[in-house]
Design an enzyme around this catalytic site. Structure first.
Site, PDB file in Angstrom:
ATOM      1  N   SER A  55      -4.891   0.328  13.466  1.00 20.09           N
ATOM      2  CA  SER A  55      -5.442   1.729  13.874  1.00 20.09           C
ATOM      3  C   SER A  55      -5.986   1.586  15.098  1.00 20.09           C
ATOM      4  O   SER A  55      -5.938   0.497  15.588  1.00 20.09           O
ATOM      5  CB  SER A  55      -6.374   1.866  12.984  1.00 20.09           C
ATOM      6  OG  SER A  55      -7.177   2.894  13.308  1.00 20.09           O
ATOM      7  N   GLY A  95       0.904  -1.445  -0.426  1.00 18.12           N
ATOM      8  CA  GLY A  95       0.413  -0.227   0.347  1.00 18.12           C
ATOM      9  C   GLY A  95       0.575   1.301  -0.445  1.00 18.12           C
ATOM     10  O   GLY A  95       0.424   2.119   0.617  1.00 18.12           O
ATOM     11  N   ALA A  96       2.110   1.337  -0.584  1.00 15.10           N
ATOM     12  CA  ALA A  96       2.704   2.956  -1.054  1.00 15.10           C
ATOM     13  C   ALA A  96       2.201   3.804  -1.304  1.00 15.10           C
ATOM     14  O   ALA A  96       2.877   4.958  -1.491  1.00 15.10           O
ATOM     15  CB  ALA A  96       4.178   1.572  -0.438  1.00 15.10           C
ATOM     16  N   THR A  97       1.444   3.106  -2.540  1.00 13.86           N
ATOM     17  CA  THR A  97       0.936   4.709  -3.279  1.00 13.86           C
ATOM     18  C   THR A  97       0.342   6.234  -2.728  1.00 13.86           C
ATOM     19  O   THR A  97      -0.113   6.500  -3.443  1.00 13.86           O
ATOM     20  CB  THR A  97      -0.051   4.356  -4.340  1.00 13.86           C
ATOM     21  OG1 THR A  97      -0.488   3.721  -3.518  1.00 13.86           O
ATOM     22  CG2 THR A  97       1.332   3.185  -5.345  1.00 13.86           C
ATOM     23  N   LYS A 130      -8.621  -4.433  11.985  1.00 18.04           N
ATOM     24  CA  LYS A 130      -7.995  -3.818  12.515  1.00 18.04           C
ATOM     25  C   LYS A 130      -8.094  -4.256  13.642  1.00 18.04           C
ATOM     26  O   LYS A 130      -6.866  -4.404  14.334  1.00 18.04           O
ATOM     27  CB  LYS A 130      -8.221  -2.002  12.631  1.00 18.04           C
ATOM     28  CG  LYS A 130      -8.425  -1.336  10.974  1.00 18.04           C
ATOM     29  CD  LYS A 130      -7.041  -1.816  10.309  1.00 18.04           C
ATOM     30  CE  LYS A 130      -7.063  -1.074   9.209  1.00 18.04           C
ATOM     31  NZ  LYS A 130      -5.636  -1.881   8.666  1.00 18.04           N
ATOM     32  N   TYR A 167     -14.857  -2.519   9.918  1.00 19.96           N
ATOM     33  CA  TYR A 167     -13.681  -1.730  10.305  1.00 19.96           C
ATOM     34  C   TYR A 167     -13.044  -2.066  11.268  1.00 19.96           C
ATOM     35  O   TYR A 167     -11.237  -2.538  11.646  1.00 19.96           O
ATOM     36  CB  TYR A 167     -13.724  -1.277   9.329  1.00 19.96           C
ATOM     37  CG  TYR A 167     -12.348   0.016   9.659  1.00 19.96           C
ATOM     38  CD1 TYR A 167     -11.382  -0.252   8.601  1.00 19.96           C
ATOM     39  CD2 TYR A 167     -11.607   1.032  10.625  1.00 19.96           C
ATOM     40  CE1 TYR A 167      -9.852   0.539   8.328  1.00 19.96           C
ATOM     41  CE2 TYR A 167     -10.759   1.363  10.789  1.00 19.96           C
ATOM     42  CZ  TYR A 167      -8.867   1.323  10.025  1.00 19.96           C
ATOM     43  OH  TYR A 167      -8.347   1.696   9.485  1.00 19.96           O
ATOM     44  N   VAL A 217      -3.624  -6.861  -2.964  1.00 19.31           N
ATOM     45  CA  VAL A 217      -3.097  -8.206  -1.605  1.00 19.31           C
ATOM     46  C   VAL A 217      -3.793  -8.939  -1.405  1.00 19.31           C
ATOM     47  O   VAL A 217      -4.211 -10.284  -1.339  1.00 19.31           O
ATOM     48  CB  VAL A 217      -2.434  -7.245  -0.153  1.00 19.31           C
ATOM     49  CG1 VAL A 217      -1.639  -6.348  -0.742  1.00 19.31           C
ATOM     50  CG2 VAL A 217      -3.653  -6.231  -0.199  1.00 19.31           C
TER      51      VAL A 217
END
Length: 162
Positions: free
Chosen positions: A140, A9-11, A157, A153, A60
């Site tokens: 998170s 998720g580097a973008t 997490k 969510y 992913v």
């Protein structure tokens, strides 16, 4: 030869910030993400004479793609993997469960939990082969403290935290 850090998720967001920080400190990078244009732009922005950058474009959530891309890395790269940062994640939908969209739930669970597991499973053999390394799973506060509408969510997490 310098070691590599893998960042999923580097973008954008934390992944992009992590990539910038490690590049500034001279690390070699393996950057992953879904958006090929953003990967190319990030590589161009971070490339220098002091580091090597490899980009891998995949989602992913797709175990076959994850396995293909990591198994296709040359042994000379696999031998230098020292850190994995599992950053890829997302939050979608903020409603109560009875009106929630199951597609939103599946996307969050598939990305935040299963994607982390797929990538870890693919990369851990490199770390074992290299006699050690580090895995950083970015979670998170939502994994510890729930909020209205954050049901799935927060659960995903919490799984990262657990």
């Amino acid at each position: 030869m310098k070691n590599f850090i893998i960042i999923t998720g580097a973008t954008s967001g934390f992944g992009e910030a992590t990539a910038k920080l490690f590049a500034e400190n001279g690390w070699n990078l393996i950057l992953t993400g879904r958006r090929v244009e953003r990967l190319a732009a990030l590589k161009a922005a971070l490339q220098s004479e002091t580091n090597e950058i490899i980009t891998l474009q995949f989602d992913v959530r797709n175990e076959a793609e994850v396995n293909h891309h990591f198994s296709s890395l040359p042994e000379s790269i696999k031998d230098r993997v020292a850190v994995l940062v599992n950053n890829a994640g997302l939050a979608v939908g903020r409603g109560p469960i009875d009106t929630g969209e199951t597609d939103d739930w599946e996307r969050m669970i598939d990305t935040n939990v299963k994607g982390l597991l797929y990538v870890s499973k693919a990369v851990i053999p490199f770390l074992k082969q290299n006699q050690g390394g580090h895995i950083v799973n970015l979670g998170s506060i939502a994994g510890k403290e729930v909020y209205p509408g954050g049901n799935v969510y927060c659960a995903s997490k919490h799984a990262v935290d657990a």
